[in-house]
Motif scaffolding. Structure first.
Motif, short mmCIF file in Angstrom:
data_model
loop_
_atom_site.label_atom_id
_atom_site.label_comp_id
_atom_site.label_asym_id
_atom_site.label_seq_id
_atom_site.Cartn_x
_atom_site.Cartn_y
_atom_site.Cartn_z
N ASN A 18 4.87 15.47 -18.64
CA ASN A 18 5.01 14.51 -19.75
C ASN A 18 5.48 13.15 -19.23
N PHE A 19 4.92 12.75 -18.08
CA PHE A 19 5.16 11.44 -17.48
C PHE A 19 3.97 11.15 -16.58
N SER A 20 3.91 9.95 -16.05
CA SER A 20 2.76 9.57 -15.22
C SER A 20 3.22 8.98 -13.90
N ILE A 21 2.43 9.24 -12.87
CA ILE A 21 2.61 8.61 -11.57
C ILE A 21 1.34 7.81 -11.29
N SER A 22 1.50 6.55 -11.04
CA SER A 22 0.33 5.70 -10.81
C SER A 22 0.57 4.83 -9.58
N SER A 23 -0.44 4.78 -8.74
CA SER A 23 -0.37 3.92 -7.55
C SER A 23 -1.10 2.62 -7.84
N ASN A 24 -0.89 1.64 -6.99
CA ASN A 24 -1.55 0.36 -7.17
C ASN A 24 -3.07 0.50 -7.06
N GLU A 25 -3.53 1.37 -6.15
CA GLU A 25 -4.97 1.54 -5.97
C GLU A 25 -5.60 2.15 -7.21
N SER A 26 -4.95 3.15 -7.81
CA SER A 26 -5.53 3.79 -8.98
C SER A 26 -5.54 2.86 -10.18
N ALA A 34 0.81 -1.21 0.00
CA ALA A 34 0.00 0.00 0.00
C ALA A 34 0.84 1.26 0.00
N ASN A 35 2.17 1.11 0.03
CA ASN A 35 3.03 2.30 0.14
C ASN A 35 3.87 2.53 -1.11
N THR A 36 3.45 1.97 -2.24
CA THR A 36 4.27 2.09 -3.45
C THR A 36 3.51 2.82 -4.56
N PHE A 37 4.29 3.43 -5.44
CA PHE A 37 3.75 3.99 -6.68
C PHE A 37 4.83 3.92 -7.74
N GLN A 38 4.43 4.07 -8.99
CA GLN A 38 5.34 3.93 -10.12
C GLN A 38 5.36 5.22 -10.94
N MET A 39 6.53 5.52 -11.47
CA MET A 39 6.69 6.66 -12.37
C MET A 39 7.14 6.11 -13.73
N THR A 40 6.36 6.40 -14.74
CA THR A 40 6.64 5.91 -16.09
C THR A 40 6.58 7.05 -17.08
N ASN A 42 19.84 2.83 -25.08
CA ASN A 42 20.03 3.87 -26.09
C ASN A 42 19.38 5.15 -25.57
N PRO A 43 19.56 6.27 -26.27
CA PRO A 43 18.99 7.54 -25.77
C PRO A 43 17.47 7.52 -25.60
N GLN A 44 16.79 6.60 -26.29
CA GLN A 44 15.33 6.54 -26.20
C GLN A 44 14.83 5.48 -25.22
N THR A 45 15.73 4.91 -24.43
CA THR A 45 15.32 3.89 -23.47
C THR A 45 14.41 4.48 -22.40
N ASN A 46 13.31 3.80 -22.12
CA ASN A 46 12.35 4.24 -21.12
C ASN A 46 12.63 3.55 -19.79
N TYR A 47 12.98 4.32 -18.80
CA TYR A 47 13.24 3.77 -17.47
C TYR A 47 12.00 3.94 -16.59
N THR A 48 11.74 2.95 -15.77
CA THR A 48 10.61 2.99 -14.83
C THR A 48 11.14 3.11 -13.42
N LEU A 49 10.52 3.98 -12.64
CA LEU A 49 10.90 4.17 -11.24
C LEU A 49 9.82 3.58 -10.35
N ASN A 50 10.20 2.64 -9.50
CA ASN A 50 9.30 2.07 -8.50
C ASN A 50 9.66 2.68 -7.15
N VAL A 51 8.70 3.32 -6.52
CA VAL A 51 8.96 4.07 -5.30
C VAL A 51 8.15 3.49 -4.15
N ALA A 52 8.82 3.22 -3.04
CA ALA A 52 8.16 2.78 -1.81
C ALA A 52 8.44 3.81 -0.74
N VAL A 53 7.42 4.52 -0.28
CA VAL A 53 7.61 5.56 0.73
C VAL A 53 7.64 4.94 2.11
#
Length: 413
Positions: free
Chosen positions: A267-275, A58-64, A226-237
């Motif tokens: 120009n990016f998104s933050i999404s939580s598990n609940e949403s 319940a304490n995580t969200f993702q940035m894509t 490469n320069p166009q690689t999309n990295y995902t950030l997983n964040v646990a507060v």
């Protein structure tokens, strides 16, 4: 006693017109099978979605980097910015600055259709080859059934080692998957040493959780970056209660790193598990509504078909009705006899359809490796609907039969 006798007569009438009765029962069963099957499948999907996202914490969200259109106060966002990759530099800087508030993991999918090969055995080209850092296993709740995770030296040096999913291990070595440990295999024709096997996670709507190959992030960057690689950030507060505030703080920090002005949309998104779970359940709800409408139309067709069958039955048994009335049968008795016959056909169709619907709906459970679900409420509702359909379908034919003039009926050929 009278009811039992009339029920027996109704069963005898159904048996005497066996083919027609069977076809009518099947028509009704198909409608109920569709309804109960769809609702059973929906319950399985709902359970799977809830379990999948709850397991992430319940304490995580993702940035894509993908931009998701959001609705605010009942209105759609006026502008949808163009999605741009979250670069490695941005991800690293974000992790350094945000680390006081929680853990930040960095990963990216290096190949979505990778192939693994071991001793001549190949997997299908459907493996998710993902580069991960040291925080991935904790943040994604990935446990190992055998072996170990990456060491600090393997991560920093980008060494050719990997952790494979349980499905990959079973495919490459069906007899003893653990024998793959400390052995080499080819992933997209590149040799890697297997150091760990992930525990089985089962079916998931997030992804094919057991069809994965994890490699060190630096190794993935070296081979696939490469320069166009999309990295995902997983964040646990650290504090789940402050997740909403910290997600806004994370958005502000990322906007700063990406050089966005105040009047520019993110120009990016933050999404939580609940949403994400709510969005998925909302989509499933729309699909459920459409499917129920289709099933209701099928059931309506069953009602019309049953009524026509009963009218034909009345026409064919006109002489029988006349004899019954001549022997003293009352109009109410004739009505009950035909109404019971219609209800029994509907009940048989409902029982058969409910059983078939549960079986068909649970076929989806095999794909997600979930338990067998019996939706008793929906089964009962489906059977009651069939009884109601029998009543509606039988009223007019029963009234028509009870109003026949016995003299006219006896003369009927």
């Amino acid at each position: 006693m009278q009811l039992a006798f009339e029920t027996a007569l109704a069963f005898r009438a159904i048996r005497s017109n066996g083919l027609r009765s069977v076809l009518t029962v099947l028509i009704i069963a198909i409608g109920i099978m569709a309804l109960v099957g769809i609702l059973t499948a929906f319950e399985i999907l709902k359970t799977n979605v809830t379990e999948s996202f709850s397991s992430l914490g319940a304490n995580t969200f993702q940035m894509t980097p993908e931009v998701v259109k959001k609705k605010k106060r009942g209105r759609a966002a006026t502008a949808t910015p163009e999605a741009k990759p979250i670069t490695y530099e941005q991800a690293i800087t974000f992790r350094k600055r945000f680390s006081a508030n929680g853990q930040v993991g960095i990963s990216f999918v290096a190949a979505g259709a990778a192939v693994a090969q071991y001793n001549g055995v190949k997997t299908n080209p459907n493996l998710s080859l993902t580069g991960v850092d040291d925080r991935y296993f904790d943040l994604s709740h990935t446990r190992l059934s055998a072996g170990r995770s990456f060491s600090a030296a393997e991560l920093s040096g980008g060494r050719y080692v990997c952790v494979i999913g349980s499905a990959v291990a079973r495919k490459l070595h069906p007899q003893k998957p653990a024998a793959l440990l400390e052995d080499d295999l080819l992933i997209n024709n590149i040799r890697y040493r297997v150091i760990g096997i992930a525990d089985e996670q089962g079916g998931s709507l997030r992804m094919n959780a057991d069809n994965l190959v994890l490699i060190p992030l630096e190794n993935a960057r070296m081979l696939y970056g490469n320069p166009q690689t999309n990295y995902t950030l997983n964040v646990a507060v650290k504090d789940p209660a402050a997740k909403s505030v910290l997600s806004e703080e994370a958005e502000g920090l990322m906007r700063q790193l990406r050089g966005l002005r105040l009047d520019e949309a993110s120009n990016f998104s933050i999404s939580s598990n609940e949403s994400m779970m709510s969005s998925l359940l909302e989509v499933l709800g729309y699909l459920l509504g459409a499917a129920v409408v289709v099933a209701a139309i099928t059931l309506l067709g069953s009602v019309i078909g049953l009524m026509n069958i009963m009218l034909v039955s009345v026409a064919e048994r006109t002489r029988e009705i006349g004899i019954s009335k001549a022997l003293g049968a009352r109009a109410a008795t004739i009505r009950r006899q035909f109404l019971l016959e219609s209800i029994l056909i509907g009940l048989l169709g409902g029982l058969l359809g409910a059983v078939l619907g549960v079986a068909v709906g649970n076929l989806l459970g095999l794909a997600f490796d979930s338990g067998f679900i019996v939706p008793w409420f929906w089964m009962g509702t489906g059977i009651l609907l069939c009884i109601l359909a029998g009543v509606i379908s039988g009223i007019y034919p029963a009234l028509k039969a009870s109003r026949l003039n016995p003299i006219t009926a006896l003369r009927y050929e």
